[in-house]
Design an enzyme around this catalytic site. Structure first.
Site, mmCIF file in Angstrom:
data_model
loop_
_atom_site.group_PDB
_atom_site.id
_atom_site.type_symbol
_atom_site.label_atom_id
_atom_site.label_comp_id
_atom_site.label_asym_id
_atom_site.label_seq_id
_atom_site.Cartn_x
_atom_site.Cartn_y
_atom_site.Cartn_z
ATOM 1 C CG ASP A 35 -64.390 70.801 62.178
ATOM 2 O OD1 ASP A 35 -63.438 70.135 61.732
ATOM 3 O OD2 ASP A 35 -64.756 71.897 61.698
ATOM 4 C CB THR A 50 -59.303 87.047 54.923
ATOM 5 O OG1 THR A 50 -58.413 86.025 55.380
ATOM 6 C CG2 THR A 50 -59.860 86.634 53.572
ATOM 7 N N GLY A 89 -60.227 89.061 59.169
ATOM 8 C CA GLY A 89 -61.220 88.789 60.210
ATOM 9 C C GLY A 89 -62.292 89.873 60.229
ATOM 10 C CG ASP A 120 -62.623 77.176 55.332
ATOM 11 O OD1 ASP A 120 -61.529 77.496 54.830
ATOM 12 O OD2 ASP A 120 -62.729 76.453 56.342
ATOM 13 N N GLY A 150 -70.505 76.099 64.290
ATOM 14 C CA GLY A 150 -70.143 75.055 63.330
ATOM 15 C C GLY A 150 -69.549 75.648 62.067
HETATM 16 O O1 RIB Z 1 -60.884 76.419 58.374
HETATM 17 C C1 RIB Z 1 -61.548 75.717 59.390
HETATM 18 C C2 RIB Z 1 -61.302 74.249 59.247
HETATM 19 O O2 RIB Z 1 -59.932 73.992 59.477
HETATM 20 C C3 RIB Z 1 -62.035 73.387 60.260
HETATM 21 O O3 RIB Z 1 -63.311 73.014 59.812
HETATM 22 C C4 RIB Z 1 -61.074 72.240 60.498
HETATM 23 O O4 RIB Z 1 -61.563 71.000 60.121
HETATM 24 C C5 RIB Z 1 -59.774 72.616 59.788
HETATM 25 O O5 RIB Z 1 -59.627 71.966 58.585
#
Ligand code: RIB
Length: 322
Positions: A17, A230, A232, A264, A299
């Site tokens: 990223d 989800t 937020g 994630d 991050g």
């Molecule tokens: O969900 C966030 C992710 O989406 C980021 O880290 C980016 O790489 C994309 O895959």
């Protein structure tokens, strides 16, 4: 006889990223200067694997990365996290995945991805990992890999007893045969509505939470156990398709500085808790608090909290409620 080790298996993307933090997003054709740059490890799959391992689960990650320095960085970092990376594949032709990410002063983001090697993970390679897939306790897949590969993963996983979790992000058309094999779907609100419409259900007329519940009911009629949407900073809504019940879980209030990877974090932490044998409500509560910590840090992977941090935060929240 020794008990078999239980593990979460995450199959999906790994990206580098390239983040720019600035006050606001540019409009098309406009240049916004004064931002701060940060290079981070990301990719929905790898992010979820980090959240899972930091939440305490034995975690295996399968994905495809390039034979390049970005790929080497991903590999060494994910190994250092304690994730089993023995099954990672490397592509001699395509570079590792890269995401350009803009983050504004409210922590909101805009993401553009060049998937590279992620999109070269093919069904044949998945078949060579059949034993690992069948024996997993929870299998989590997102949509940054080809659809036919996702279909193969769930076909093999259906021969085992693990929870089959699909994070339909970024959303694209999902074949019905794939959805029918899934136990838990975790979209965000936009993905839920888009999926509902792509599946050809009647237009939703309800609003607010009722709209989410109606969409979830329709989609779960395809045989999906749970839809967890989800929302937020508003938490999530769990729809239990078997019992036709729903629950709303609210998160603690925090000041978000970077929401990249928050979804994630939620998914990886949830899979880790299910792996431990927690019920769905407890697992979602843990995952909600984990994600509320992640958004307070910059991050994707580096923002994922460890089990003890989440546990301590849950204790604090309980004390505050007394
Ligand atoms: O969900 C966030 C992710 O989406 C980021 O880290 C980016 O790489 C994309 O895959």
């Amino acid at each position: 006889m020794t008990k078999k080790a239980e593990y979460v298996l995450i199959i999906g993307s790994s990206n580098i990223d390239l983040n720019i933090y600035s006050k606001r997003f540019p409009n098309p054709g406009e240049t916004v200067t004064g931002g701060i740059f940060k290079q981070c490890l990301g990719g929905k799959g790898a992010n979820q694997a980090v959240a899972s391992v930091r939440s305490g689960a034995n975690t295996i990650f399968i994905g495809k990365i390039g034979i390049d320095s970005f790929g080497n960085q991903m590999l060494s970092q994910l190994i250092d996290e304690g994730i089993n990376m023995e099954h990672i594949l490397r592509d001699p032709q395509e570079p590792s995945g890269v995401a350009f990410i803009l983050i504004n002063k409210n922590g909101e983001n805009m993401i553009s991805v060049a998937p590279g090697a992620n999109f070269r993970l093919n069904p044949e390679e998945i078949r060579s990992k059949a034993e690992i897939i069948k024996n997993a306790n929870s299998i989590v897949v997102q949509m940054e890999i080809p659809t036919e590969t996702i279909q193969e993963i769930f076909t093999i996983a259906s021969k085992g007893n693990g929870f089959k979790i699909l994070n339909p992000a970024p959303l694209k058309l999902i074949p019905l045969e794939v959805l029918e094999m899934v136990d838990i779907i975790i979209p965000n609100e936009g993905e839920l509505y888009k999926m509902h419409s792509l599946l050809g259900f009647e237009e939703l007329i309800k609003v607010g939470n009722q709209r989410i519940i109606q969409a979830s009911k329709d989609i779960s009629s395809l045989g999906i156990g749970y839809i967890i949407t989800t929302l937020g900073n508003k938490g999530c809504i769990i729809f239990d398709g078997k019992k036709d019940e729903f629950f709303k879980i609210s998160p603690p209030k925090v000041k978000a500085i970077d929401t990249v990877g928050a979804g994630d974090c939620f998914i990886g932490a949830l899979a880790s808790m299910l792996n431990k044998g927690e019920n769905i409500l407890n697992a979602v509560e843990f995952a909600t608090v984990a994600a509320s910590i992640a958004v307070t840090r910059k991050g994707a992977q580096e923002s994922m909290p460890y089990f003890s941090e989440v546990q301590n935060r849950i204790k604090e929240l309980k004390l505050q409620k007394r």
